[in-house]
Motif scaffolding. Structure first.
Motif, PDB file in Angstrom:
ATOM      1  N   UNK A 121     -25.726  25.325  -8.268  1.00 16.38           N
ATOM      2  CA  UNK A 121     -24.641  24.441  -7.871  1.00 16.38           C
ATOM      3  C   UNK A 121     -23.286  25.077  -8.126  1.00 16.38           C
ATOM      4  N   UNK A 122     -23.150  25.768  -9.275  1.00 19.80           N
ATOM      5  CA  UNK A 122     -21.881  26.422  -9.588  1.00 19.80           C
ATOM      6  C   UNK A 122     -21.596  27.578  -8.639  1.00 19.80           C
ATOM      7  N   UNK A 123     -22.636  28.356  -8.313  1.00 16.54           N
ATOM      8  CA  UNK A 123     -22.437  29.514  -7.435  1.00 16.54           C
ATOM      9  C   UNK A 123     -22.087  29.079  -6.019  1.00 16.54           C
ATOM     10  N   UNK A 124     -22.704  28.000  -5.562  1.00 13.66           N
ATOM     11  CA  UNK A 124     -22.507  27.554  -4.174  1.00 13.66           C
ATOM     12  C   UNK A 124     -21.532  26.384  -4.074  1.00 13.66           C
ATOM     13  N   UNK A 125     -20.682  26.193  -5.086  1.00 15.29           N
ATOM     14  CA  UNK A 125     -19.759  25.044  -5.093  1.00 15.29           C
ATOM     15  C   UNK A 125     -18.889  24.955  -3.840  1.00 15.29           C
ATOM     16  N   UNK A 126     -18.278  26.048  -3.353  1.00  8.84           N
ATOM     17  CA  UNK A 126     -17.456  25.923  -2.138  1.00  8.84           C
ATOM     18  C   UNK A 126     -18.251  25.436  -0.928  1.00  8.84           C
ATOM     19  N   UNK A 127     -19.489  25.928  -0.790  1.00  7.01           N
ATOM     20  CA  UNK A 127     -20.301  25.518   0.355  1.00  7.01           C
ATOM     21  C   UNK A 127     -20.818  24.093   0.188  1.00  7.01           C
ATOM     22  N   UNK A 128     -21.156  23.706  -1.040  1.00  7.24           N
ATOM     23  CA  UNK A 128     -21.594  22.325  -1.267  1.00  7.24           C
ATOM     24  C   UNK A 128     -20.453  21.342  -1.006  1.00  7.24           C
TER      25      UNK A 128
END
Length: 334
Positions: free
Chosen positions: A67-74
């Motif tokens: 979730x932290x790594x993909x925060x911009x996409x989420x």
């Protein structure tokens, strides 16, 4: 083929065959014997597979990291940025309370919205995870690298080096770290808060790791294989990196996993006190601090970031306890 070796009282004891297979009739010591010769990672993987609660914790940890790594996409998937206001989601005649039930949860806002501003909570929570875990992982890396280097140097070289580093550990641990962190972060104005928080938290965390590594190094530096390497002409650097460091890796791995939830809590506490990450950058501690004024009228604003913080700390703590029991059983019992 199996040979016999003389034992006490004229008895013979089975000796393993050259191929490494156990000799017939050899006693089995259960899981401990089966694990002999395993690396820390192999031992951890084997034990973690047998513990359902730890597997769940590991899945939660991986979920938070993802979730932290993909925060911009989420955030983009939810359709809102963490700083974007949605005035249509709040009621201006009721002090900016979210429209709808459960804090404004709807197909447009999956976790509801903030009161007054209408900012999307899902976007702010996932970006807050990125900030919290980035600071926690970076500070933990500083603590582990510095503490491991200082502990190995103190334990291996001894003498004045040990005395100097030990006094430095005592001096650092004697500081009231939380008060000093608050003072430092309050005085520093025009700096990158994430970098400053990482550095300040890391400065006060390394002595704990150093003490653990120093004790392990003291017990390893007189082992036969270390003495053999020293007599064979190996340099101190080679002995430290090839012989001592692998021997202390188990406790260090376990201690590292236990450090991360403490770092997450420290970042949240500093942000809650208003000296951490500055708005509009989202942070779980900052969101909890802002939600206190609305806990009666909009309790979901308080519950959502608190739940994410609780789950992250709990998952890392359970995983760290399991790794400590596996990789450093004597340290876990003390």
């Amino acid at each position: 083929m199996t040979t016999t070796a003389p034992g006490a009282g004229g008895r013979t004891a089975p000796v393993p065959a050259p191929g490494g297979a156990p000799a017939p009739g050899a006693a089995k010591d259960g899981p401990a014997a089966a694990a002999t010769g395993s690396s820390p990672w192999q031992l951890a993987r084997r034990e973690l597979r047998r513990r359902p609660a730890v597997r769940v914790s590991l899945c939660v940890v991986l979920l938070f990291v993802l979730m932290a790594v993909t925060a911009p996409w989420l955030g983009a998937l939810g359709g809102w940025s963490p700083e974007e206001f949605d005035k249509s989601a709040i009621d201006p005649y009721l002090g900016g309370q979210p429209l709808g039930s459960l804090g404004g949860i709807s197909p447009e806002h999956w976790l509801g919205v903030e009161p007054v501003t209408g900012r999307d909570l899902f976007a702010r929570v996932v970006h807050g995870a990125q900030v919290s875990l980035l600071i926690a992982f970076a500070a933990t890396a500083i603590v582990v690298v510095t503490g491991t280097a200082a502990g190995i140097a103190a334990g291996y070289f001894g003498g004045r080096t040990d005395m100097l580093l030990s006094r430095l550990m005592d001096l650092t641990m004697s500081f009231p770290s939380l008060i000093f962190m608050i003072a430092m972060l309050s005085v520093a104005k025009d700096v990158n808060r994430i970098v400053l928080m990482t550095a300040v938290i890391g400065v006060f965390g390394w002595p704990g790791v150093a003490r653990v590594v120093r004790g392990q190094t003291l017990s390893l530096k007189h082992r036969e294989y270390v003495d053999a390497a020293r007599v064979g002409g190996s340099s101190s650097w080679r002995i430290l990196t090839r012989d001592i460091l692998p021997g202390v890796s188990g406790p260090v791995i376990a201690y590292t996993t236990l450090l991360i939830p403490g770092m997450i809590s420290t970042e949240a506490a500093l942000s809650y006190l208003g000296v951490g990450v500055r708005p509009p950058t989202p942070s779980w501690g900052q969101m909890i601090a802002e939600s206190v004024a609305f806990y009666e009228t909009d309790p979901m604003y308080f519950v959502i970031p608190s739940t994410f913080l609780f789950l992250a700390v709990l998952a890392f703590t359970l995983l760290g306890d399991a790794l400590r029991d596996i990789l450093d059983p004597r340290g876990g019992r003390s």
